[in-house]
Design an enzyme around this catalytic site. Structure first.
Site, PDB file in Angstrom:
ATOM      1  N   GLU A 274      59.358  43.633  20.126  1.00 44.71           N
ATOM      2  CA  GLU A 274      58.507  43.196  18.917  1.00 44.71           C
ATOM      3  C   GLU A 274      57.254  44.128  18.806  1.00 44.71           C
ATOM      4  O   GLU A 274      56.439  43.888  18.005  1.00 44.71           O
ATOM      5  CB  GLU A 274      57.702  41.886  19.743  1.00 44.71           C
ATOM      6  CG  GLU A 274      58.766  40.712  20.094  1.00 44.71           C
ATOM      7  CD  GLU A 274      57.956  39.457  20.282  1.00 44.71           C
ATOM      8  OE1 GLU A 274      57.850  38.420  19.752  1.00 44.71           O
ATOM      9  OE2 GLU A 274      57.566  39.632  21.833  1.00 44.71           O
TER      10      GLU A 274
ATOM     11  N   TYR B  12      34.470  33.444   1.384  1.00 47.45           N
ATOM     12  CA  TYR B  12      35.738  33.464   1.940  1.00 47.45           C
ATOM     13  C   TYR B  12      36.693  34.802   2.068  1.00 47.45           C
ATOM     14  O   TYR B  12      37.174  34.995   2.918  1.00 47.45           O
ATOM     15  CB  TYR B  12      36.603  32.762   0.684  1.00 47.45           C
ATOM     16  CG  TYR B  12      36.169  31.365   0.292  1.00 47.45           C
ATOM     17  CD1 TYR B  12      35.182  30.700   0.917  1.00 47.45           C
ATOM     18  CD2 TYR B  12      36.265  31.081  -1.180  1.00 47.45           C
ATOM     19  CE1 TYR B  12      34.694  29.307   0.484  1.00 47.45           C
ATOM     20  CE2 TYR B  12      35.536  30.141  -1.527  1.00 47.45           C
ATOM     21  CZ  TYR B  12      34.886  29.189  -0.889  1.00 47.45           C
ATOM     22  OH  TYR B  12      34.248  28.136  -1.271  1.00 47.45           O
TER      23      TYR B  12
ATOM     24  N   GLU C 242      47.481  33.621  21.832  1.00 44.43           N
ATOM     25  CA  GLU C 242      46.415  32.774  22.215  1.00 44.43           C
ATOM     26  C   GLU C 242      45.291  33.585  22.474  1.00 44.43           C
ATOM     27  O   GLU C 242      44.047  33.211  22.005  1.00 44.43           O
ATOM     28  CB  GLU C 242      46.791  32.090  23.674  1.00 44.43           C
ATOM     29  CG  GLU C 242      47.622  30.821  23.644  1.00 44.43           C
ATOM     30  CD  GLU C 242      49.035  31.616  23.669  1.00 44.43           C
ATOM     31  OE1 GLU C 242      49.814  30.564  23.978  1.00 44.43           O
ATOM     32  OE2 GLU C 242      49.412  32.651  23.442  1.00 44.43           O
TER      33      GLU C 242
ATOM     34  N   LYS D 119      53.847  31.973  13.766  1.00 43.02           N
ATOM     35  CA  LYS D 119      54.604  33.166  14.243  1.00 43.02           C
ATOM     36  C   LYS D 119      56.171  33.004  13.663  1.00 43.02           C
ATOM     37  O   LYS D 119      56.969  32.514  14.562  1.00 43.02           O
ATOM     38  CB  LYS D 119      54.665  33.701  15.501  1.00 43.02           C
ATOM     39  CG  LYS D 119      55.126  34.951  15.742  1.00 43.02           C
ATOM     40  CD  LYS D 119      54.877  35.249  17.293  1.00 43.02           C
ATOM     41  CE  LYS D 119      55.634  36.698  17.833  1.00 43.02           C
ATOM     42  NZ  LYS D 119      55.390  36.861  19.045  1.00 43.02           N
TER      43      LYS D 119
END
Length: 124
Positions: free
Chosen positions: A21, A53, A73, A98
């Site tokens: 990854e 924004y 997290e 994800k």
């Protein structure tokens, strides 16, 4: 409380705990809901009194691509701290999806924070 939302913000970045990854960027999808007070912006009709924004989006993109953590997290918490620091928001609900991490329809994390969560520990 008034709310601003950004849904479906896609950012390609390196994230994950496995070696494979850490070599190939993958998409993350961000959904944000920010509580704020719109009274000044509504009265003035000036962007200087509103939450921009595009600026929020730029912060999310920059942190997601520069930080490259192992865990969603950790990324969520780093984003929350930065958004409370940079913008006059009162609350934040942040989801990070994800896609493809495991063989299910959707997986990710969601946090719900208020400005006072950070004021108590000295971080703003």
């Amino acid at each position: 409380m008034d709310k601003i939302f950004i849904r479906g913000l896609k950012v390609e970045t390196i994230i994950g705990v496995y070696d494979w990854e850490r070599h190939v960027p993958r998409p993350l999808i961000f959904d944000l809901e920010m509580g704020a007070d719109f009274n000044a912006a509504a009265a003035s009709d000036h962007v200087r009194d509103a939450i921009d924004y595009a600026a929020v989006m730029a912060v999310v993109q920059k942190i997601a691509t520069d930080h490259q953590p192992a865990l969603l997290e950790a990324l969520a918490e780093k984003l929350a701290r930065a958004l409370f620091k940079d913008f006059p928001i009162l609350s934040l609900k942040l989801a990070i999806h994800k896609p493809g991490a495991i063989p299910v329809q959707d997986v990710g994390v969601e946090i719900d924070r208020r400005r006072e969560d950070y004021a108590a520990c000295g971080a703003r």
